[in-house]
Design an enzyme around this catalytic site. Structure first.
Site, short mmCIF file in Angstrom:
data_model
loop_
_atom_site.label_atom_id
_atom_site.label_comp_id
_atom_site.label_asym_id
_atom_site.label_seq_id
_atom_site.Cartn_x
_atom_site.Cartn_y
_atom_site.Cartn_z
N GLY A 113 0.58 31.95 30.47
CA GLY A 113 -0.36 30.91 30.02
C GLY A 113 -1.78 31.20 30.41
O GLY A 113 -2.47 30.32 30.93
N THR A 163 -2.51 34.53 38.30
CA THR A 163 -3.02 33.15 38.23
C THR A 163 -4.32 33.01 39.02
O THR A 163 -5.25 32.32 38.59
CB THR A 163 -1.95 32.19 38.80
OG1 THR A 163 -0.74 32.40 38.08
CG2 THR A 163 -2.36 30.74 38.67
N ASP A 179 6.78 38.35 46.21
CA ASP A 179 6.51 39.79 46.41
C ASP A 179 5.69 40.06 47.66
O ASP A 179 5.67 41.18 48.16
CB ASP A 179 5.74 40.36 45.20
CG ASP A 179 6.47 40.13 43.88
OD1 ASP A 179 7.69 39.95 43.92
OD2 ASP A 179 5.79 40.14 42.84
N GLY A 202 9.79 42.67 43.53
CA GLY A 202 8.64 43.02 44.36
C GLY A 202 7.51 43.69 43.60
O GLY A 202 6.47 43.99 44.17
N ARG A 223 28.04 51.75 42.54
CA ARG A 223 27.93 50.50 41.76
C ARG A 223 26.54 49.92 41.99
O ARG A 223 25.99 50.04 43.10
CB ARG A 223 28.96 49.46 42.22
CG ARG A 223 30.39 49.81 41.92
CD ARG A 223 30.70 49.73 40.41
NE ARG A 223 32.11 49.91 40.14
CZ ARG A 223 32.71 51.10 39.93
NH1 ARG A 223 31.99 52.21 39.95
NH2 ARG A 223 34.01 51.15 39.70
N HIS A 227 16.61 37.12 39.45
CA HIS A 227 15.91 35.85 39.71
C HIS A 227 16.59 34.99 40.76
O HIS A 227 16.03 33.94 41.13
CB HIS A 227 15.70 35.09 38.40
CG HIS A 227 14.72 35.80 37.51
ND1 HIS A 227 15.07 36.90 36.77
CD2 HIS A 227 13.39 35.59 37.30
CE1 HIS A 227 14.01 37.34 36.11
NE2 HIS A 227 12.97 36.57 36.42
O1 F6P Z 1 6.05 38.42 40.86
C1 F6P Z 1 7.28 37.80 41.05
C2 F6P Z 1 8.36 38.45 40.26
O2 F6P Z 1 9.58 37.81 40.56
C3 F6P Z 1 8.47 39.96 40.44
O3 F6P Z 1 9.09 40.32 41.64
C4 F6P Z 1 9.23 40.34 39.19
O4 F6P Z 1 8.97 41.68 38.84
C5 F6P Z 1 8.66 39.41 38.18
O5 F6P Z 1 8.12 38.30 38.87
C6 F6P Z 1 9.68 38.91 37.17
O6 F6P Z 1 9.01 38.11 36.25
P1 F6P Z 1 9.74 37.23 35.15
O7 F6P Z 1 10.01 35.90 35.76
O8 F6P Z 1 8.74 37.17 34.06
O9 F6P Z 1 11.00 37.92 34.76
#
Ligand code: F6P
Length: 360
Positions: A76, A118, A140, A183, A278, A284
């Site tokens: 955004g 941001t 991160d 990260g 593996r 997330h």
């Molecule tokens: O910056 C935070 C973060 O979680 C990073 O570690 C990761 O690469 C990115 O955002 C993932 O972003 P999105 O939520 O757009 O998948």
């Protein structure tokens, strides 16, 4: 001064609600100020019903909640917003409209909680006259000028828990288990979780690795009687002479999404080390869940300090943690140099001393 607004931008991080709660309560209790909540990052300024008053009763019970009660948007950017118009994707600059809306609302200050993207927008708005205060946020931990951001500690705990769980199954099946961690271009999550979770190899962007060195470490462990190994891989790690692996390419507006390096490492190990591999991509999950005590503590202090900065008229500044104290610095200064793992720091030295390989 009567009215402040607060928004959360970029990827969410555990502890955002602690900041919002502290800001709302501090504004009311210490300064008698009202706070408006802006929905979904900067989008709330230009969307219908995008702004709502936040009273102390609105923030009751949110301290242990992950995510953000305001919603967030990491796509955004008001200076470059992708929209579909007449079936075609175009990039529009709605910053003028946004600034006008802020002026019409007679806001005395805008608290922007966000990561580097941001905060960069916040700085641009500040340069155009918007009274902005920044609060650094990201799992991160890569924002300059502050020793820590909230969200990082919770993410590390989630990653450590995953490493603990991978240990038992790795041992049962004599496998090499790789855990890919978030990260972006900084290795803080992989380094801290890797050390806390007893990883044998940690791959971080700050130390380009060699595939052969990883195999050497696995063989060394096998010779010493350990038939399994655990590898913590930062998503931004890359081999010497190579590049980070991009899962979704970026463009003029969006940054590239990283991910996939652990699969390349796993394939190499399986082909060259005579051991099964593996891969787990934690993804997330690292951004979710109830914030740790540390993240609630830091978020609360940041939220309170941000309101104090606004009340003192110290705009263009960002709250930061330095030597256990909350201080403030120019947002521009924080953005000038991103934070990266200190290769001469004690964490790297301790890890090496324990026999952890960085794939060198
Ligand atoms: O910056 C935070 C973060 O979680 C990073 O570690 C990761 O690469 C990115 O955002 C993932 O972003 P999105 O939520 O757009 O998948």
């Amino acid at each position: 001064m009567e009215k402040l607004a607060i928004l959360t931008g970029g990827g969410d991080a555990p502890g955002l609600n602690a900041v919002i709660r502290a800001a709302v309560k501090t504004a009311r209790n210490d300064f008698g100020l009202h706070i408006l909540g802006v929905k979904d990052g900067f989008d709330g300024f230009v969307e219908e019903d995008g702004i709502r008053p936040l009273h102390p009763h609105d923030v009751r019970g949110i301290l242990p909640r992950g995510g953000t009660i305001l919603g967030s948007a990491n796509r955004g950017n008001p200076f470059a917003r992708k929209v579909i118009r007449d079936g075609k994707e175009i990039i529009e600059d709605i910053s003028g409209k946004l600034i006008e809306s802020i002026r019409n609302m007679k806001l005395d200050g805008l608290i922007v909680i966000g990561g580097d993207g941001t905060l960069r927008i916040a700085q641009e708005l500040y340069e155009k006259g918007v009274p902005v205060v920044g609060v650094p946020k990201t799992i991160d931990n890569d924002i300059g000028g502050t020793e820590c951001t909230f969200g990082f500690d919770t993410a590390v705990n989630t990653a450590m828990d995953a490493l603990d769980k991978l240990h038992t199954t790795a041992e049962s099946h004599h496998r090499v288990m790789l855990l890919e961690l978030m990260g972006r271009d900084a290795g803080f999550i992989a380094l801290r979780a890797g050390i806390a979770g007893g990883a044998d190899v940690i791959l971080i962007p700050e130390i380009p690795f060699s595939f052969d060195a990883i195999c050497r470490k696995i063989h060394q462990r096998q010779k010493q009687g350990s038939s399994f190994s655990i590898i913590a891989v930062a998503e931004g790690a890359f081999p010497r002479g190579g590049q980070p692996v991009v899962s979704i390419p970026g463009d003029s507006v969006y940054v590239a999404r990283l991910g996939g390096i652990s699969f390349q490492v796993a394939e190499f190990i399986a082909a060259n080390c005579q051991v099964e591999t593996r891969v787990t991509v934690l993804g997330h999950l690292q951004r979710g869940g109830s914030p740790s005590a540390f993240d609630r503590w830091l978020g609360t202090r940041f939220g309170s300090a941000a309101v104090h900065l606004a009340a003192e008229g110290k705009f263009g500044r960002m709250v930061a943690l330095i030597s256990e104290r909350i201080v403030d610095i120019d947002i521009a200064e924080a953005l000038a140099v991103p934070r990266r793992v200190d290769l001469n720091g004690d964490a790297i030295r301790a890890a090496r001393g324990l026999g952890i390989s960085f794939g060198e």
